[in-house]
Design an enzyme around this catalytic site. Structure first.
Site, PDB file in Angstrom:
ATOM      1  N   CYS A 286       0.929  -1.143  -0.012  1.00  0.00           N
ATOM      2  CA  CYS A 286       0.029  -0.083   0.074  1.00  0.00           C
ATOM      3  C   CYS A 286       0.921   1.233   0.056  1.00  0.00           C
ATOM      4  O   CYS A 286       0.604   2.095  -0.775  1.00  0.00           O
ATOM      5  CB  CYS A 286      -0.948   0.078   1.301  1.00  0.00           C
ATOM      6  SG  CYS A 286      -0.141   0.029   2.665  1.00  0.00           S
ATOM      7  N   HIS A 345      -2.906   1.434   6.758  1.00  0.00           N
ATOM      8  CA  HIS A 345      -3.247   1.430   5.292  1.00  0.00           C
ATOM      9  C   HIS A 345      -2.869   2.871   4.841  1.00  0.00           C
ATOM     10  O   HIS A 345      -3.327   3.794   5.589  1.00  0.00           O
ATOM     11  CB  HIS A 345      -4.703   1.164   4.885  1.00  0.00           C
ATOM     12  CG  HIS A 345      -4.826   1.091   3.613  1.00  0.00           C
ATOM     13  ND1 HIS A 345      -3.991   0.244   2.617  1.00  0.00           N
ATOM     14  CD2 HIS A 345      -5.647   1.783   2.870  1.00  0.00           C
ATOM     15  CE1 HIS A 345      -4.646   0.752   1.385  1.00  0.00           C
ATOM     16  NE2 HIS A 345      -5.726   1.429   1.393  1.00  0.00           N
ATOM     17  N   ASP A 368      -7.181   5.929  -3.714  1.00  0.00           N
ATOM     18  CA  ASP A 368      -6.442   4.975  -3.242  1.00  0.00           C
ATOM     19  C   ASP A 368      -5.980   3.862  -4.320  1.00  0.00           C
ATOM     20  O   ASP A 368      -6.898   3.236  -4.906  1.00  0.00           O
ATOM     21  CB  ASP A 368      -7.034   4.264  -2.244  1.00  0.00           C
ATOM     22  CG  ASP A 368      -6.536   3.150  -1.609  1.00  0.00           C
ATOM     23  OD1 ASP A 368      -5.239   2.777  -1.931  1.00  0.00           O
ATOM     24  OD2 ASP A 368      -7.113   2.372  -0.362  1.00  0.00           O
TER      25      ASP A 368
END
Length: 733
Positions: A286, A345, A368
């Protein structure tokens, strides 16, 4: 930057003839805040005039008999516009060119060209036409790159404060926050937008996107909109649906690529992607996806920052609840494949206006690129592919879950409820709710500082822990309160598990404790590699009778993005407690009990279950923490600011502060833009308090912020790896 060769059409007479074009790169780059972005192209920002000078062969242009016309084009789209020799007002929605008094010299003329503020981000072709009554001569004079303009008020990415633009557009250095909310650690990242070839890689990303390959002209037309740009780029950072940059991997072997933790900058990733003819770079997780996205957005002029959500929920079934299961002895069970909570995250916030939603949703937008779920889409394309956002942060705080794009998924990431259930013999024997765990801390790098800025309240209203009133929103209607999702959980009678999932009825609210029994778990200090892990279980008997309790304490290693593995430590004890008494139960895990399992930065799930022997009531408390790594020292001789193209020395050292000898020790030093390849120092063994060190010569070929990374590994444990980073500022003489 000069263009000295060109293509010419038309028959030439005695009229003015173009010799060469001076793009005034240095002057334009300073004026447009694009210094260092490219040595190959003139780079300017939309809506702001830039200069170029036309030099003629024998004489200057005669405005009375000769007319200049410019032509800009991308793909099949082009626009022609005359050069005006007056100060009359131009239409800001069209291309324009002016020559001011004093700009006409004996053999040259300086032109001020201005694009519309809503121009596409792209590499443009420029042609110059010289027209008379008799003929027209045309010259292909070169190309220029047009970027978004956060300095310009009419640009949708306008940002009002220069300090913000400096941090979120111009800065090539950032921090990624990782670990757990109890022990936040920072990882430097070099965005690298001033590294050679990075701008060109970002433009190439747009050119090989599915949207461009399918319909070039339509893609160019839409590229003026940062909402569209962010969705295209978000999907292209991962390779799941296209010729994207990065392939994700979270488990198994990384031998056919790079372990995600070894990346420290975006430039190497972008260079590898381009040089491999757009094959995906292996591997990202991530923070790597987010940092690369942040680089591309900053290069294109869209203010962006990397944001970390601690305890981020992955709500696979979309019900805003995350179910977790524990055994009656405190071991976390892998019974839910749809939902999970990541200890951290990382995503990106991009700054832009949202005319599709209204001014209330302008500002920071979540984008994202980590491929988790397929996008729910909205008015723009890319429905059903792996991109997420742009989702207004304001929509999350206001709980407007229909605001595009993917708002319900992002909302769950920061504010879902966690339902923890204790399972015994296949039955749920206790259930409790935690409304505070998810999104416990959301942060980014503070402007002009390496400290974190807490963003939690920009996502979450102040009445956290209360039943969640969910508003749904569409662009054509006002906010509408449709329903309330109540907090769930209570002490239940035994509930059977069906296909690994508890079949439970929502009956009320609980606070994570058995009636009359309050339990909490605290980790003492910040656990470090090689040191004992100390913890304290607090038990309070709020009932009017004494109790006999069984305490079960359990520790499991876990990855930051998944459920724990098998237990590596546990203990059980019988405890007697009087009415109103508060017991502090101290426990310690020795290094010898975890060092074969845990390494630096590893995360531990610790849980305690307290059971009343007589009533069978149970209470659960849990905490997750990460181990602090061993320290590696990096020192630049003469200070952390170095001159470009000048050799400097860096000394890297590690002192063994553990109580045991480390064998097979390797100290590795590397740094993109500073050091060619990796350099190592090795020792067969390193005694307690003994030092290993390596001196390397570094030289930077481009200005900006670079990172030196040092890694220490040893054979005592294959997992016991420590990393340290050091920021180096490269300046020109």
């Amino acid at each position: 930057m000069q263009q000295t060769t060109y293509t010419m059409w038309g028959t030439h007479y005695s009229h003015c003839q173009l010799k060469l074009v001076d793009f005034k790169a240095n002057e334009n780059h300073i004026s447009h805040e694009t210094q260092g972005l490219s040595k190959e192209h003139l780079v300017v920002r939309r809506g702001k005039p830039f200069k170029l000078t036309l030099l003629f062969r024998s004489r200057s242009l005669d405005p009375c008999s000769e007319k200049l016309v410019l032509d800009v084009s991308i793909g099949h789209l082009s626009e022609s516009f005359p050069v005006k020799f007056s100060d009359e007002r131009s239409d800001p929605k069209s291309w324009s060119a002016k020559v001011y008094p004093g700009d006409i010299q004996p053999q040259s003329v300086t032109i001020h060209i201005c694009s519309p503020v809503q121009s596409a981000v792209a590499l443009y072709n420029l042609m110059v036409h010289i027209e008379t009554i008799q003929n027209r001569s045309s010259y292909a004079v070169g190309t220029f790159v047009l970027l978004c303009n956060p300095w310009l008020k009419d640009d949708p990415v306008y940002m009002p404060l220069d300090a913000q633009i400096k941090e979120y557009v111009k800065s090539d250095y950032g921090l990624v926050f990782m670990g757990t909310h109890l022990n936040v650690r920072q990882r430097p990242w070099s965005f690298g937008q001033y590294e050679p070839g990075v701008l060109e890689a970002c433009l190439a990303l747009l050119q090989v996107s599915p949207q461009h390959l399918k319909n070039k002209d339509n893609d160019y037309s839409l590229r003026a909109d940062p909402v569209y740009l962010s969705r295209v780029i978000c999907a292209m950072v991962n390779c799941n649906d296209d010729l994207g940059i990065l392939e994700g991997k979270w488990q198994g072997s990384y031998k056919d690529g790079i372990v995600p933790t070894e990346w420290s900058g975006s430039a190497d990733i972008l260079h590898q992607w381009v040089s491999s003819n757009y094959s995906p770079v292996r591997y990202g997780q991530c923070w790597v996806f987010a940092a690369v996205l942040c680089t591309v957005m900053r290069v294109l002029g869209i203010p962006s920052r990397v944001v970390t959500v601690f305890n981020a929920a992955h709500d696979g079934d979309g019900n805003l609840n995350i179910d977790e299961y524990y055994s009656s002895t405190g071991e976390k069970l892998n019974l839910n494949n749809n939902d999970s909570i990541w200890n951290f995250h990382v995503w990106v916030e991009c700054w832009m206006r949202r005319p599709d939603l209204g001014a209330g949703f302008d500002g920071w937008q979540v984008v994202d690129p980590t491929p988790q779920e397929r996008s729910a889409g909205g008015a723009l394309p890319q429905v059903g592919i792996f991109c997420c956002g742009p989702c207004p942060v304001a929509a999350i705080q206001q709980r407007c879950l229909r605001a595009p794009y993917d708002t319900s998924f992002v909302y769950a990431s920061v504010d879902a409820d966690v339902i923890r259930m204790i399972v015994r013999n296949g039955l749920v024997v206790e259930r409790m709710v935690d409304t505070e765990c998810v999104g416990q801390l959301i942060c980014t790098k503070r402007i002009g500082s390496d400290s974190p800025e807490n963003l939690t309240l920009t996502y979450k209203s102040k009445n956290r822990g209360q039943p969640k009133a969910i508003q749904r929103h569409s662009a054509s209607s006002d906010h509408q309160r449709l329903s309330e999702v109540t907090c769930v959980g209570s002490s239940l009678q035994s509930t059977p598990l069906v296909n690994g999932t508890a079949r439970c009825q929502v009956v009320g609210e609980a606070r994570g404790m058995s009636p009359g029994l309050e339990v909490s778990l605290r980790i003492d200090g910040v656990p470090s590699v090689g040191k004992s892990i100390a913890m304290c279980v607090t038990v309070k008997n709020q009932s009017s009778r004494p109790r006999v309790l069984l305490e079960h304490l359990n520790a499991q290693l876990k990855e930051y993005n998944s459920n724990p593995q098998e237990s590596f430590w546990n203990t059980s004890n019988e405890v007697h407690i009087q009415p109103g008494e508060v017991l502090l139960l101290q426990h310690t895990i020795l290094p010898s009990e975890y060092e074969s399992v845990l390494a630096a930065d590893d995360i531990v799930n610790m849980a305690v279950v307290i059971k009343d022997v007589r009533t069978k009531e149970r209470a659960l408390a849990m905490q997750e923490f990460n181990l602090r790594s061993l320290n590696i020292t990096i020192e630049i001789k003469g200070g952390d600011s170095i001159l470009i193209k000048t050799e400097h020395k860096a000394q890297v050292s590690f002192i063994n502060k553990l109580s045991k000898t480390l064998n097979g020790v390797v100290l590795t030093v590397e740094g993109s833009g500073l050091l060619q390849g990796k350099q190592e120092a090795r020792m067969i063994s390193l005694q307690p308090d003994e030092k290993i060190e390596k001196t390397v010569s570094i030289m930077a070929t481009s200005p900006g912020t670079k990172l030196l990374m040092a890694t220490l590994s040893h054979s005592n444990s294959a997992n016991m790896v420590s990393r340290s980073f050091h920021k180096v500022s490269v300046i020109t003489a």
